[in-house]
Design a protein around this motif. Structure first.
Motif, mmCIF file in Angstrom:
data_model
loop_
_atom_site.group_PDB
_atom_site.id
_atom_site.type_symbol
_atom_site.label_atom_id
_atom_site.label_comp_id
_atom_site.label_asym_id
_atom_site.label_seq_id
_atom_site.Cartn_x
_atom_site.Cartn_y
_atom_site.Cartn_z
ATOM 1 N N TYR A 104 30.875 30.311 7.206
ATOM 2 C CA TYR A 104 30.746 29.085 6.423
ATOM 3 C C TYR A 104 30.349 27.940 7.333
ATOM 4 O O TYR A 104 30.644 27.930 8.517
ATOM 5 C CB TYR A 104 32.072 28.726 5.746
ATOM 6 C CG TYR A 104 32.375 29.568 4.530
ATOM 7 C CD1 TYR A 104 32.180 29.066 3.249
ATOM 8 C CD2 TYR A 104 32.866 30.861 4.651
ATOM 9 C CE1 TYR A 104 32.468 29.827 2.128
ATOM 10 C CE2 TYR A 104 33.156 31.629 3.537
ATOM 11 C CZ TYR A 104 32.953 31.105 2.276
ATOM 12 O OH TYR A 104 33.227 31.859 1.183
ATOM 13 N N THR A 105 29.698 26.947 6.763
ATOM 14 C CA THR A 105 29.324 25.739 7.483
ATOM 15 C C THR A 105 30.157 24.586 6.949
ATOM 16 O O THR A 105 30.300 24.439 5.724
ATOM 17 C CB THR A 105 27.823 25.424 7.247
ATOM 18 O OG1 THR A 105 27.047 26.533 7.691
ATOM 19 C CG2 THR A 105 27.400 24.166 7.988
ATOM 20 N N ALA A 106 30.688 23.765 7.842
ATOM 21 C CA ALA A 106 31.438 22.586 7.414
ATOM 22 C C ALA A 106 30.482 21.624 6.725
ATOM 23 O O ALA A 106 29.411 21.314 7.244
ATOM 24 C CB ALA A 106 32.094 21.920 8.617
ATOM 25 N N CYS A 119 43.962 21.811 1.218
ATOM 26 C CA CYS A 119 42.505 21.965 1.319
ATOM 27 C C CYS A 119 42.137 23.441 1.311
ATOM 28 O O CYS A 119 42.822 24.271 1.912
ATOM 29 C CB CYS A 119 41.991 21.312 2.606
ATOM 30 S SG CYS A 119 42.180 19.524 2.631
ATOM 31 N N LYS A 120 41.041 23.753 0.619
ATOM 32 C CA LYS A 120 40.558 25.126 0.524
ATOM 33 C C LYS A 120 39.136 25.190 1.069
ATOM 34 O O LYS A 120 38.456 24.177 1.192
ATOM 35 C CB LYS A 120 40.595 25.584 -0.933
ATOM 36 C CG LYS A 120 42.000 25.601 -1.510
ATOM 37 C CD LYS A 120 41.985 26.098 -2.945
ATOM 38 C CE LYS A 120 43.378 26.197 -3.486
ATOM 39 N NZ LYS A 120 43.878 24.993 -4.088
ATOM 40 N N VAL A 121 38.686 26.396 1.359
ATOM 41 C CA VAL A 121 37.346 26.599 1.907
ATOM 42 C C VAL A 121 36.298 25.938 1.022
ATOM 43 O O VAL A 121 35.408 25.232 1.514
ATOM 44 C CB VAL A 121 37.043 28.103 2.090
ATOM 45 C CG1 VAL A 121 35.588 28.332 2.442
ATOM 46 C CG2 VAL A 121 37.939 28.697 3.163
ATOM 47 N N ASP A 122 36.398 26.101 -0.298
ATOM 48 C CA ASP A 122 35.393 25.534 -1.196
ATOM 49 C C ASP A 122 35.384 24.009 -1.183
ATOM 50 O O ASP A 122 34.392 23.391 -1.575
ATOM 51 C CB ASP A 122 35.605 26.031 -2.624
ATOM 52 C CG ASP A 122 35.271 27.497 -2.789
ATOM 53 O OD1 ASP A 122 34.610 28.063 -1.891
ATOM 54 O OD2 ASP A 122 35.679 28.087 -3.806
ATOM 55 N N ASP A 123 36.485 23.367 -0.774
ATOM 56 C CA ASP A 123 36.536 21.907 -0.684
ATOM 57 C C ASP A 123 35.732 21.397 0.505
ATOM 58 O O ASP A 123 35.187 20.295 0.466
ATOM 59 C CB ASP A 123 37.977 21.409 -0.506
ATOM 60 C CG ASP A 123 38.879 21.701 -1.681
ATOM 61 O OD1 ASP A 123 38.376 21.741 -2.820
ATOM 62 O OD2 ASP A 123 40.090 21.881 -1.461
ATOM 63 N N CYS A 124 35.706 22.165 1.575
ATOM 64 C CA CYS A 124 35.231 21.661 2.865
ATOM 65 C C CYS A 124 34.021 22.374 3.441
ATOM 66 O O CYS A 124 33.425 21.895 4.402
ATOM 67 C CB CYS A 124 36.372 21.771 3.888
ATOM 68 S SG CYS A 124 37.928 20.993 3.359
#
Length: 164
Positions: A104-106, A119-124
């Motif tokens: 994943y990319t920030a 916070c979740k992966v899809d948020d960030c």
């Protein structure tokens, strides 16, 4: 029947009987008003809590955007101002130093608010494009050299990313 200090009779024209009545049957709690300016984190619909009302009658409050929780009001003194509690700021990806997984990319900045209190992966983050995720097909004169974890160099996979 006399209501305790700070409470008023529910029906001023028909007083409670002297027996067989308790505070909740005959009396209502102290009445308060909402603060003129709501504290940060609270929102009000403008309809359900107008004027001086008991806490149980004050509705229409919610947590403002960027905040989460369950707003509650308390009225500690008749003709006072409600105190509001229950809403807290949602974290931001930056405030918790969120680390995206390798694939994943920030995609967050200092103000990116998470959708809940965690916070979740899809948020960030945004998933990186992989050869497998786009079902890349190599040209006839190339051999596929990718697996499920082969990440493309950009958001568009190219022959050099996936084939030899």
């Amino acid at each position: 029947y006399t209501c305790p200090s700070g409470y008023v009779a529910k029906n001023a024209t028909t007083p409670c009987p002297s027996s067989g009545c308790n505070d909740t049957d005959c009396c209502t709690g102290p009445s308060c008003t909402l603060p003129t300016l709501l504290p940060a984190g609270y929102s009000y619909d403008g309809h359900s809590c107008q004027g001086a009302v008991p806490a149980a009658s004050c509705g229409g409050l919610s947590c403002a955007s960027g905040f989460s929780g369950f707003p509650t009001v308390a009225c500690n003194a008749s003709n006072g101002t409600f105190s509001l509690t229950g809403c807290s700021a949602k974290p931001t990806c930056a405030s918790v130093s969120f680390v995206c997984p390798w694939n994943y990319t920030a995609t967050y900045n200092a103000t990116t608010v998470c959708t809940s209190s965690v916070c979740k992966v899809d948020d960030c983050c945004t998933a990186k494009t992989t050869c497998a995720s786009v079902s890349f097909v190599c040209p006839w004169n190339y051999t596929a050299t990718y697996n499920a974890t082969t990440v493309c160099a950009s958001s568009v996979c190219k022959v050099d990313d996936c084939c030899t």
